[in-house]
Every structure is written in C-alpha cells, then in structure tokens.
Design a protein around this motif. Structure first.
Motif, PDB file in Angstrom:
ATOM      1  N   ALA A 112      21.518  39.050  30.651  1.00  0.00           N
ATOM      2  CA  ALA A 112      22.903  39.042  31.290  1.00  0.00           C
ATOM      3  C   ALA A 112      23.283  40.179  30.869  1.00  0.00           C
ATOM      4  O   ALA A 112      23.481  40.876  29.604  1.00  0.00           O
ATOM      5  N   ALA A 113      24.325  41.073  31.653  1.00  0.00           N
ATOM      6  CA  ALA A 113      25.321  42.104  31.408  1.00  0.00           C
ATOM      7  C   ALA A 113      26.477  42.101  32.187  1.00  0.00           C
ATOM      8  O   ALA A 113      26.603  41.221  33.376  1.00  0.00           O
ATOM      9  N   ALA A 114      27.575  42.564  31.699  1.00  0.00           N
ATOM     10  CA  ALA A 114      28.789  42.840  32.333  1.00  0.00           C
ATOM     11  C   ALA A 114      29.574  44.274  32.130  1.00  0.00           C
ATOM     12  O   ALA A 114      29.154  44.716  31.014  1.00  0.00           O
ATOM     13  N   LEU A 115      30.071  44.652  33.179  1.00  0.00           N
ATOM     14  CA  LEU A 115      30.799  45.894  33.210  1.00  0.00           C
ATOM     15  C   LEU A 115      32.221  45.467  33.172  1.00  0.00           C
ATOM     16  O   LEU A 115      32.767  44.976  33.996  1.00  0.00           O
ATOM     17  N   LEU A 116      33.048  46.046  32.176  1.00  0.00           N
ATOM     18  CA  LEU A 116      34.301  45.340  32.049  1.00  0.00           C
ATOM     19  C   LEU A 116      35.382  46.780  32.008  1.00  0.00           C
ATOM     20  O   LEU A 116      35.166  47.653  31.269  1.00  0.00           O
ATOM     21  N   ARG A 144      28.962  33.005  38.404  1.00  0.00           N
ATOM     22  CA  ARG A 144      29.770  33.564  39.518  1.00  0.00           C
ATOM     23  C   ARG A 144      31.497  33.562  38.977  1.00  0.00           C
ATOM     24  O   ARG A 144      32.059  34.544  39.278  1.00  0.00           O
ATOM     25  N   GLN A 145      31.743  32.677  38.211  1.00  0.00           N
ATOM     26  CA  GLN A 145      33.169  32.559  37.890  1.00  0.00           C
ATOM     27  C   GLN A 145      33.723  33.510  36.915  1.00  0.00           C
ATOM     28  O   GLN A 145      34.751  33.903  36.845  1.00  0.00           O
ATOM     29  N   LEU A 162      28.603  30.583  30.091  1.00  0.00           N
ATOM     30  CA  LEU A 162      28.518  31.130  31.265  1.00  0.00           C
ATOM     31  C   LEU A 162      27.514  32.074  31.725  1.00  0.00           C
ATOM     32  O   LEU A 162      27.229  32.771  32.788  1.00  0.00           O
ATOM     33  N   VAL A 163      26.275  32.036  30.838  1.00  0.00           N
ATOM     34  CA  VAL A 163      24.914  32.632  31.272  1.00  0.00           C
ATOM     35  C   VAL A 163      24.360  31.815  32.291  1.00  0.00           C
ATOM     36  O   VAL A 163      24.075  30.707  32.092  1.00  0.00           O
TER      37      VAL A 163
END
Length: 236
Positions: A42-46, A63-64, A103-104
């Motif tokens: 999992a990855a996120a760009l914030l 998705r949320q 949330l993963v």
C-alpha cells in the motif's frame, strides 16, 4: 534496483509530470512510478497543508481514504515526518498507531506488525507532502537509505510541479468562471468591449499608467492601443 535504473525511472517520472496529463492522473502516475521503484502492498501520496496531510493518490488502500484528511497532531507516524529531513523507517514492532489501520485493501483491523516507511517531501526547506509505504510482510530491508533519499528528492520536485500545475489550472478555471458570470448577461459585442476595457485597465495598472509599456504587455501597437482606448471611452 541499482541507481542507474533508479535515475532512468526518475527521468521518466519527471517527463510524465510535465506532460498534459489531467491533474489527478499526474499524482496517480507519480505514485505508480514510486511503487515500481519501491514495491509495497500500500502507498499514498499526501499533500501537506496547514498541519494536515491530504491524500492526492493512493494505491492498495480502501477507496474511502481518498476523501479523508489526516491531521498531523492525531497521527504520530505522520507527525514524525514534520521535522525529519530524511525518510523515516518505522520498526516492525513499533507501538505507534498507523494512520491506515483498517484501511489497507484486503486487511481488516489494526496493522500490528508490518513494514512501514514515511518519506517527507520538501522543496526549499518547506514540507509540501509525504509518501507513505506499507508492506504486510518484511520487504524494505533491501532498500538502501541512498535509494530512499534519491526517491525523496525527485518525488519532491515532481510533487511540487504537479501541485503548482493543479493550482494554476484551478485558478484558471476559477477566473474563467468569474469572467463568464460577469459578462454572460451581455450581448457578445458588449461583453467583448467590457472585457477589453477591463484588460486595458489591468495592463495600465501593471505599467504604472505608461501607455507604451501597457501596449508592449498586450502585444499590440501603441497607436492601436490608443485608438482602442478611445473607442472604449477610456480616452477623449
């Protein structure tokens, strides 16, 4: 992946972000490129604004997450990035809660034991965002600090470019909407005259009332500018 391959990825990432991709696709492309360099679950760009981390793109998360915001003060792992100049590796047995607990995609509940890296993104010594990488199984030991720093440096530039482009597009859309609301009730000729009148006013204000300088800014002949101003009632 060696640094030569990494630099090739960097070049491709930068070129992509300078292309005509829609704003959302720029962030998605950046995150996809990072995951190709640093595989994870999992990855996120914030984006970081006013003490809050805002997801711009996510991968491997539910998705949320895209509609959520993460105040730094409420998330210790993200808070740790505020004053760090370098990527932060969180121990597998760290007792700091993860912002993505539950949330993963495919995982429910707390992520009690997992590999986690937070990469602060900075431009001109200012925090503009972060990359977060999570892996359910140990995976990041083979990633060197040098690779993480390289990804951080390029992703910072790419993120800054993408944010600036998105902000400019938003301002342009807002300006176009404002113009439409201002002139939409007028017949075309009147709307055109009103727009030209306002444009001349702005050019003169920006040129300290110097008509020749205003003409140069507008890209028209000085004589034509005076004739236009006279027709619009701006000169006798």
């Amino acid at each position: 992946m060696d640094l030569t391959q990494l630099n090739q990825q960097q070049l491709a990432m930068t070129l992509d972000l300078l292309s005509s991709l829609p704003a959302e696709d720029r962030f998605e492309r950046l995150l996809t490129m990072v995951r190709e360099i640093l595989p994870c679950d999992a990855a996120a760009l914030l984006r970081y604004r006013k003490n809050v981390f805002i997801p711009m793109a996510t991968n491997g998360l539910k998705r949320q997450v895209r509609s959520m915001q993460f105040p730094a003060a409420q998330h210790p792992r993200l808070s740790a990035l505020l004053h760090s100049e370098a990527p932060v590796r969180f121990d597998m047995d760290s007792d700091l809660p993860d912002p993505y607990d539950g949330l993963v995609s495919g995982e429910d509940g707390l992520l009690d034991v997992h590999d986690c890296i937070g990469i602060p993104l900075r431009q001109n010594n200012r925090l503009i965002g972060a990359l977060t990488l999570d892996s359910i199984e140990p995976r990041f030991d083979g990633i060197t600090d040098e690779q993480l720093r390289t990804v951080s440096e390029l992703a910072s530039v790419a993120m800054d470019t993408a944010v600036r482009m998105a902000d400019l597009e938003q301002k342009a859309a807002s300006a176009a909407d404002k113009l439409w609301k201002e002139f939409s009730g007028l017949p075309l000729r009147e709307a055109t005259d009103a727009f030209q009148h306002r444009l001349l006013e702005l050019a003169l204000e920006d040129s300290d009332k110097n008509w020749s300088a205003a003409a140069r800014k507008l890209g028209i002949d000085n004589g034509n500018l005076h004739r236009l101003a006279k027709r619009l009632g701006m000169k006798d």
